[in-house]
Design a protein around this motif. Structure first.
Motif, PDB file in Angstrom:
ATOM      1  N   ARG A  99       0.828  -1.208   0.000  1.00 52.71           N
ATOM      2  CA  ARG A  99       0.000   0.000   0.000  1.00 52.71           C
ATOM      3  C   ARG A  99       0.866   1.263   0.000  1.00 52.71           C
ATOM      4  O   ARG A  99       0.520   2.265  -0.627  1.00 52.71           O
ATOM      5  CB  ARG A  99      -0.909   0.005   1.233  1.00 52.71           C
ATOM      6  N   GLN A 110      -4.975  -8.901  -4.214  1.00 54.27           N
ATOM      7  CA  GLN A 110      -5.818  -7.783  -4.641  1.00 54.27           C
ATOM      8  C   GLN A 110      -5.011  -6.504  -4.837  1.00 54.27           C
ATOM      9  O   GLN A 110      -5.246  -5.757  -5.790  1.00 54.27           O
ATOM     10  CB  GLN A 110      -6.923  -7.556  -3.605  1.00 54.27           C
ATOM     11  N   GLN A 162      -4.526  -4.290  -8.220  1.00 55.24           N
ATOM     12  CA  GLN A 162      -4.729  -2.850  -8.303  1.00 55.24           C
ATOM     13  C   GLN A 162      -3.485  -2.142  -8.834  1.00 55.24           C
ATOM     14  O   GLN A 162      -3.580  -1.189  -9.618  1.00 55.24           O
ATOM     15  CB  GLN A 162      -5.093  -2.294  -6.914  1.00 55.24           C
ATOM     16  N   SER A 163      -2.288  -2.631  -8.438  1.00 59.31           N
ATOM     17  CA  SER A 163      -1.044  -2.036  -8.931  1.00 59.31           C
ATOM     18  C   SER A 163      -0.913  -2.229 -10.434  1.00 59.31           C
ATOM     19  O   SER A 163      -0.491  -1.313 -11.159  1.00 59.31           O
ATOM     20  CB  SER A 163       0.156  -2.671  -8.214  1.00 59.31           C
ATOM     21  N   THR A 213      -3.218   0.058 -12.405  1.00 63.72           N
ATOM     22  CA  THR A 213      -2.828   1.472 -12.416  1.00 63.72           C
ATOM     23  C   THR A 213      -1.520   1.708 -13.158  1.00 63.72           C
ATOM     24  O   THR A 213      -0.855   2.727 -12.948  1.00 63.72           O
ATOM     25  CB  THR A 213      -2.727   2.020 -10.981  1.00 63.72           C
ATOM     26  N   LEU A 237     -10.816  -9.828 -13.132  1.00 66.39           N
ATOM     27  CA  LEU A 237      -9.591  -9.114 -12.761  1.00 66.39           C
ATOM     28  C   LEU A 237      -8.351  -9.938 -13.103  1.00 66.39           C
ATOM     29  O   LEU A 237      -7.328  -9.412 -13.534  1.00 66.39           O
ATOM     30  CB  LEU A 237      -9.596  -8.787 -11.266  1.00 66.39           C
ATOM     31  N   THR A 252      -5.387  -8.630 -15.677  1.00 70.26           N
ATOM     32  CA  THR A 252      -4.076  -8.197 -15.168  1.00 70.26           C
ATOM     33  C   THR A 252      -2.946  -9.200 -15.395  1.00 70.26           C
ATOM     34  O   THR A 252      -1.808  -8.796 -15.661  1.00 70.26           O
ATOM     35  CB  THR A 252      -4.169  -7.907 -13.657  1.00 70.26           C
TER      36      THR A 252
END
Length: 562
Positions: free
Chosen positions: A374, A396, A400-401, A404, A433, A437
């Motif tokens: 994080r 997760q 998300q990384s 982005t 997802l 990814t």
């Protein structure tokens, strides 16, 4: 050729290393260049023997050829043998064979010729072998470990209770115990071991080395010294020697033979005392190039095509000890450029790399993979390496990384590339997802590589070719030549030297994505990947078998499930 020139021509040393040794030799003119290089940690005693043999046109004697009993014992004094570093090793009616550490000194050979009135055949001997054979034939007969043990006071320390901790600490800090533990570690490095296991049992203490992935039992101290030896290791790793009921983890940093060595230490309580495992991390001994890891050009292209994408998740999978971390470090070394910011979160940080920001996970202060991730996303990295995806929360944040705009590298413990998808779905990752990814998955295992000095060729029988599937890779109508291990001095009689990876690389294609969305089985996903051109791990192993790199038994050992 000069001694140094031979080492340079064989690729064992650089000219800078020779220059450094020559400069140091000027201060010690009586010391030979080989000994200077050995003390600097650039070469071993075996390298010296091989180089002298090449220079003098002589053969190196193998340890298996050394005599069981002294030869000419009544006519030659041990003092003369010690001074000349020479041992008579064989004789017949017309010849006498001697082994010497220094074949450039003709004095010993001439003395033996006059003494025996026979032709003298000179062989070159490893300096370490000389010490061992001289001690066995002319000394006390005790090994180096046996001599150290004799120096330790005969006390029974394996049942000491809590009030004896200070006594135990004092004993573990005495010179003989320090030398004993140092000998165990040094021998592990000499035998190329990756792990040292010190295991107490009811009546004995066992020391075992893991060499090329296989355990080997070696000479061990007596059972009465188990607490002293284990306490010495714990003191070196800054662990609490009074705590013997709970597992502990620590680290030892050493400099041995000019190399920086890290030892990861783990202790666990057992029925008969604490069991200790030391994982050896040789900072200078890891080849960070894809070819030496086992990548052929076609596999390397497929892997780097995935690696060089601007964002997404690349996973390297396999069981513990399959070389996943080394593959990731090699990938990072390819990506590590001034215009790329790389951050890693690891447990532990195994190898330190310049230009890369590496974070050590510390769960005891709540610095977990998830919490560290994080924070580092706000550090504006281009590439993130996660030591291992262990839970849904870490997975997760990795997703998300990747979403982005980051490239994320990580490892997972699965059997093959296809089953990695199911593992992530089982963790709770959403299928849409995952397909968005994850850009590629590589699975790998390590197989032992055959010793080039002693491997033996044989012709494979048709039934075997058919059974293991070699026909697919062999030229039609020609004999299939395979190799088997033999064992020699160079490979410590095992027949193998080092390990190499066999692998499969599965890009996340549209066909695979559609199967993932349907939550297909790993078998269906693998079948789809193979139809798109993926070479399975087993097939890659067969390719290395035909190349003479390893054996069919090794490939079956690591790929076939029982």
């Amino acid at each position: 050729m000069l001694f140094g020139e031979i080492l340079i021509s064989e690729g064992k040393l650089t000219s800078d290393a020779i220059s450094k040794a020559l400069a140091l030799q000027q201060d010690h003119p009586d010391t030979r260049i080989g000994m200077v290089l050995q003390k600097l940690g650039f070469i071993t005693a075996r390298d010296i023997a091989n180089t002298l043999a090449t220079q003098q046109g002589l053969a190196v004697i193998e340890s298996g050829e050394l005599p069981e009993f002294p030869i000419l014992e009544d006519r030659v004094s041990p003092r003369f043998l010690r001074e000349t570093s020479t041992i008579p090793v064989a004789e017949d009616a017309s010849t006498l064979t001697i082994a010497t550490v220094d074949p450039t000194n003709s004095y010993a050979a001439e003395a033996f010729r006059v003494l025996s009135s026979r032709e003298v055949i000179v062989r070159v001997m490893n300096g370490d072998d000389f010490e061992a054979i001289f001690e066995r034939l002319y000394g006390t007969g005790r090994t180096a470990m046996g001599q150290i043990v004799d120096d330790i006071e005969s006390v029974d320390v394996h049942d000491l209770d809590s009030e004896d901790v200070q006594h135990l600490k004092d004993l573990a800090s005495e010179a003989p115990v320090i030398r004993l533990v140092g000998l165990i570690i040094r021998r592990a490095l000499e035998t190329r071991a990756s792990d040292v296991h010190i295991e107490p049992f009811e009546n004995k203490l066992i020391v075992r080395y893991r060499i090329d992935g296989v355990m080997h039992e070696v000479e061990s101290p007596p059972r009465r010294l188990s607490a002293a030896v284990i306490s010495r290791v714990k003191i070196m790793a800054n662990l609490d020697i009074a705590e013997r009921r709970l597992p502990q983890d620590g680290r030892i940093k050493l400099r041995i033979q000019g190399k920086e060595i890290d030892l990861r230490v783990s202790t666990v309580p057992t029925m008969h005392g604490e069991s200790v495992v030391m994982r050896i991390l040789d900072k200078g001994g890891v080849p960070l190039n894809f070819e030496s890891l086992g990548f052929e050009p076609d596999l390397l292209k497929k892997f780097t095509d995935i690696l060089l994408r601007p964002h997404g998740i690349l996973l390297v999978t396999g069981p513990t000890g399959s070389g996943k971390t080394t593959t990731l470090y090699t990938a990072l070394s390819l990506l590590n450029k001034p215009d790329v910011k790389i951050l890693t979160v690891e447990d532990p940080v195994e190898y330190q790399m310049d230009g890369i920001n590496q974070i050590q996970v510390k769960p005891q202060i709540d610095l977990t993979f998830a919490n560290a991730l994080r924070s580092i996303v706000r550090q504006d990295p281009d590439v993130i390496m996660i030591g291992e995806i262990r839970d849904l929360e870490t997975a997760q944040i990795a997703v998300q990384s990747a979403l982005t705009g980051h490239l994320v590298l990580s490892t997972l413990h699965t059997n093959d590339a296809a089953s990695t998808v199911n593992r992530l779905l089982d963790m709770g990752m959403e299928d849409y997802l995952l397909t968005t990814t994850v850009v590629g998955i590589q699975a790998q295992r390590l197989v032992r590589t055959l010793c080039k000095d002693c491997r033996k060729a044989y012709r494979a029988v048709p039934e075997m070719i058919e059974e293991v599937g070699l026909a697919k890779f062999a030229a039609p109508g020609s004999d299939v030549i395979l190799y088997e291990p033999v064992g020699c001095e160079q490979c410590a009689r095992t027949g193998f030297v080092g390990r190499v990876a066999i692998m499969e690389v599965m890009p996340m294609s549209d066909g695979v994505r559609s199967l993932v969305m349907r939550h297909a089985t790993s078998g269906e996903i693998q079948k789809q990947a193979v139809s798109e051109g993926m070479m399975t791990m087993y097939e890659h192993g067969l390719r290395k078998v035909l190349a003479g790199t390893t054996t069919i038994e090794e490939v079956l050992r690591v790929t076939r499930e029982t």
